[in-house]
Design a protein around this motif. Structure first.
Motif, PDB file in Angstrom:
ATOM      1  N   ILE A 112      23.312  -0.578 -30.413  1.00  0.00           N
ATOM      2  CA  ILE A 112      24.735  -0.904 -30.597  1.00  0.00           C
ATOM      3  C   ILE A 112      24.912  -2.289 -31.200  1.00  0.00           C
ATOM      4  O   ILE A 112      25.828  -2.531 -31.993  1.00  0.00           O
ATOM      5  CB  ILE A 112      25.474  -0.791 -29.251  1.00  0.00           C
ATOM      6  N   ALA A 113      24.010  -3.211 -30.862  1.00  0.00           N
ATOM      7  CA  ALA A 113      24.125  -4.586 -31.353  1.00  0.00           C
ATOM      8  C   ALA A 113      23.562  -4.768 -32.754  1.00  0.00           C
ATOM      9  O   ALA A 113      24.063  -5.597 -33.525  1.00  0.00           O
ATOM     10  CB  ALA A 113      23.405  -5.528 -30.386  1.00  0.00           C
ATOM     11  N   ILE A 114      22.521  -3.999 -33.103  1.00  0.00           N
ATOM     12  CA  ILE A 114      21.795  -4.268 -34.343  1.00  0.00           C
ATOM     13  C   ILE A 114      22.299  -3.433 -35.512  1.00  0.00           C
ATOM     14  O   ILE A 114      22.395  -3.927 -36.642  1.00  0.00           O
ATOM     15  CB  ILE A 114      20.284  -4.005 -34.133  1.00  0.00           C
ATOM     16  N   VAL A 115      22.629  -2.175 -35.275  1.00  0.00           N
ATOM     17  CA  VAL A 115      22.941  -1.263 -36.382  1.00  0.00           C
ATOM     18  C   VAL A 115      24.246  -1.601 -37.103  1.00  0.00           C
ATOM     19  O   VAL A 115      24.277  -1.610 -38.336  1.00  0.00           O
ATOM     20  CB  VAL A 115      22.973   0.198 -35.875  1.00  0.00           C
ATOM     21  N   ASP A 120      27.188  -1.520 -44.179  1.00  0.00           N
ATOM     22  CA  ASP A 120      28.580  -1.695 -44.598  1.00  0.00           C
ATOM     23  C   ASP A 120      29.274  -0.346 -44.792  1.00  0.00           C
ATOM     24  O   ASP A 120      30.175  -0.204 -45.620  1.00  0.00           O
ATOM     25  CB  ASP A 120      28.673  -2.523 -45.884  1.00  0.00           C
ATOM     26  N   ARG A 121      28.827   0.641 -44.030  1.00  0.00           N
ATOM     27  CA  ARG A 121      29.461   1.963 -44.028  1.00  0.00           C
ATOM     28  C   ARG A 121      29.586   2.382 -42.573  1.00  0.00           C
ATOM     29  O   ARG A 121      28.609   2.823 -41.957  1.00  0.00           O
ATOM     30  CB  ARG A 121      28.625   2.976 -44.812  1.00  0.00           C
ATOM     31  N   SER A 122      30.764   2.242 -42.030  1.00  0.00           N
ATOM     32  CA  SER A 122      30.949   2.452 -40.597  1.00  0.00           C
ATOM     33  C   SER A 122      30.611   3.873 -40.163  1.00  0.00           C
ATOM     34  O   SER A 122      30.052   4.081 -39.080  1.00  0.00           O
ATOM     35  CB  SER A 122      32.389   2.115 -40.207  1.00  0.00           C
ATOM     36  N   GLN A 123      30.942   4.864 -40.980  1.00  0.00           N
ATOM     37  CA  GLN A 123      30.670   6.248 -40.604  1.00  0.00           C
ATOM     38  C   GLN A 123      29.169   6.473 -40.429  1.00  0.00           C
ATOM     39  O   GLN A 123      28.720   7.100 -39.456  1.00  0.00           O
ATOM     40  CB  GLN A 123      31.221   7.204 -41.657  1.00  0.00           C
ATOM     41  N   ILE A 126      27.932   4.589 -37.209  1.00  0.00           N
ATOM     42  CA  ILE A 126      28.299   5.289 -35.973  1.00  0.00           C
ATOM     43  C   ILE A 126      27.390   6.487 -35.756  1.00  0.00           C
ATOM     44  O   ILE A 126      26.916   6.741 -34.635  1.00  0.00           O
ATOM     45  CB  ILE A 126      29.781   5.732 -36.030  1.00  0.00           C
ATOM     46  N   PHE A 127      27.108   7.224 -36.814  1.00  0.00           N
ATOM     47  CA  PHE A 127      26.213   8.382 -36.730  1.00  0.00           C
ATOM     48  C   PHE A 127      24.823   7.953 -36.258  1.00  0.00           C
ATOM     49  O   PHE A 127      24.210   8.612 -35.407  1.00  0.00           O
ATOM     50  CB  PHE A 127      26.125   9.048 -38.101  1.00  0.00           C
ATOM     51  N   ILE A 128      24.308   6.843 -36.779  1.00  0.00           N
ATOM     52  CA  ILE A 128      22.976   6.372 -36.396  1.00  0.00           C
ATOM     53  C   ILE A 128      22.955   5.935 -34.939  1.00  0.00           C
ATOM     54  O   ILE A 128      22.031   6.277 -34.187  1.00  0.00           O
ATOM     55  CB  ILE A 128      22.538   5.206 -37.318  1.00  0.00           C
ATOM     56  N   VAL A 129      23.961   5.187 -34.501  1.00  0.00           N
ATOM     57  CA  VAL A 129      24.003   4.713 -33.113  1.00  0.00           C
ATOM     58  C   VAL A 129      24.073   5.897 -32.157  1.00  0.00           C
ATOM     59  O   VAL A 129      23.359   5.932 -31.137  1.00  0.00           O
ATOM     60  CB  VAL A 129      25.196   3.765 -32.902  1.00  0.00           C
ATOM     61  N   LEU A 130      24.922   6.863 -32.460  1.00  0.00           N
ATOM     62  CA  LEU A 130      25.018   8.049 -31.595  1.00  0.00           C
ATOM     63  C   LEU A 130      23.693   8.804 -31.560  1.00  0.00           C
ATOM     64  O   LEU A 130      23.256   9.280 -30.506  1.00  0.00           O
ATOM     65  CB  LEU A 130      26.137   8.963 -32.082  1.00  0.00           C
ATOM     66  N   GLY A 131      23.030   8.902 -32.715  1.00  0.00           N
ATOM     67  CA  GLY A 131      21.743   9.579 -32.758  1.00  0.00           C
ATOM     68  C   GLY A 131      20.690   8.869 -31.929  1.00  0.00           C
ATOM     69  O   GLY A 131      19.909   9.508 -31.205  1.00  0.00           O
ATOM     70  N   LEU A 132      20.672   7.536 -32.003  1.00  0.00           N
ATOM     71  CA  LEU A 132      19.718   6.759 -31.206  1.00  0.00           C
ATOM     72  C   LEU A 132      19.964   6.958 -29.712  1.00  0.00           C
ATOM     73  O   LEU A 132      19.021   7.137 -28.931  1.00  0.00           O
ATOM     74  CB  LEU A 132      19.814   5.275 -31.567  1.00  0.00           C
ATOM     75  N   CYS A 133      21.221   6.914 -29.314  1.00  0.00           N
ATOM     76  CA  CYS A 133      21.540   7.084 -27.891  1.00  0.00           C
ATOM     77  C   CYS A 133      21.191   8.487 -27.399  1.00  0.00           C
ATOM     78  O   CYS A 133      20.731   8.662 -26.265  1.00  0.00           O
ATOM     79  CB  CYS A 133      23.024   6.790 -27.653  1.00  0.00           C
ATOM     80  N   LEU A 134      21.386   9.491 -28.256  1.00  0.00           N
ATOM     81  CA  LEU A 134      21.000  10.849 -27.873  1.00  0.00           C
ATOM     82  C   LEU A 134      19.488  10.957 -27.694  1.00  0.00           C
ATOM     83  O   LEU A 134      19.003  11.624 -26.778  1.00  0.00           O
ATOM     84  CB  LEU A 134      21.478  11.844 -28.930  1.00  0.00           C
ATOM     85  N   LEU A 135      18.736  10.287 -28.567  1.00  0.00           N
ATOM     86  CA  LEU A 135      17.280  10.291 -28.421  1.00  0.00           C
ATOM     87  C   LEU A 135      16.850   9.651 -27.107  1.00  0.00           C
ATOM     88  O   LEU A 135      15.879  10.076 -26.489  1.00  0.00           O
ATOM     89  CB  LEU A 135      16.633   9.540 -29.588  1.00  0.00           C
TER      90      LEU A 135
END
Length: 234
Positions: A112-115, A120-123, A126-135
């Motif tokens: 959440i802090a690094i990504v 410079d593309r929020s969408q 957000i997709f990457i952060v959610l994917g990391l948390c799911l992993l």
């Protein structure tokens, strides 16, 4: 481009199209560097002793390049360089080594802090952060049996999909509806993966059947057993 160093030695502009394969270059560089590091016996022992902390220790210096406290190379193409995006690989390493609630919470917090603000593309972020948390919290996900093969095929072909989509997506997107172009691009990538995966095996099979009996066991004992079995039941 053939040396997989274009993301460092290529032109500052992207007019020749070779920058499109930066992901493959970074992938190869990262695997090679990780292999070299882990080839040192003392490093392997340290990683086995403190696996989660080891990943965090690797991640810390890479944040210097993530937040651009130290720039190497021109600004225009900094996103395509291995040292700039290697923190993704190491963060994934930390996720894989995270055991226990506090370690999982820590890697989620790091994501959440690094990504954010990296692309410079929020969408996308957000997709990457959610994917990391799911992993982190869902290492496995039940999937209906009917979807096993399609998902396996897409996952196995992901690199080939990336490699060929630069050639097939633009004309398909211009000629078809976007949904149809997307599905067809995936299908062509899967077909390219299947062809590449089976071409070597088929060539080996043809070569093997033409060998003299004494030479077959030298090529591949596994293929020899398969060949004898097929001959028995043919």
């Amino acid at each position: 481009a053939l040396t997989l160093t274009n993301n460092y030695t290529g032109s500052s502009w992207r007019s020749d199209g070779r920058w499109q394969y930066w992901f493959f270059e970074v992938f190869v560089h990262t695997l090679l560097l990780a292999s070299v590091v882990m080839a040192v016996p003392a490093v392997r022992r340290l990683e086995r002793r403190i696996p989660f902390l080891f990943a965090l220790l690797l991640l810390a210096p890479l944040l210097v390049f993530r937040f651009r406290w130290w720039d190497l190379g021109d600004h225009y193409n900094y996103l395509f360089r291995t040292h700039t995006v290697a923190w993704f690989f190491v963060l994934g390493w930390a996720i894989q080594r995270a055991n226990g609630t506090w370690q999982r919470l820590l890697v989620c917090g790091l994501g959440i802090a690094i990504v954010p603000n990296f692309f410079d593309r929020s969408q996308r972020e957000i997709f990457i952060v959610l994917g990391l948390c799911l992993l982190v919290w869902l290492p496995s996900l039940p999937v209906p049996r009917a979807f096993h093969r399609p998902i396996f095929g897409l996952a196995s072909a992901s690199m080939w999909i990336f490699l060929v989509h630069w050639q097939v997506w633009p004309p398909l997107d211009a000629a078809l509806k976007r949904e149809a172009a997307f599905a067809l691009t995936l299908a062509i990538g899967v077909a390219a993966w299947w062809t590449a995966s089976h071409a070597g095996e088929l060539l080996q099979e043809v070569t093997f059947t033409r060998c003299r009996p004494w030479a077959r066991s030298l090529i591949s004992p596994k293929l020899e057993r398969r060949w004898r079995t097929s001959r028995r039941y043919s």
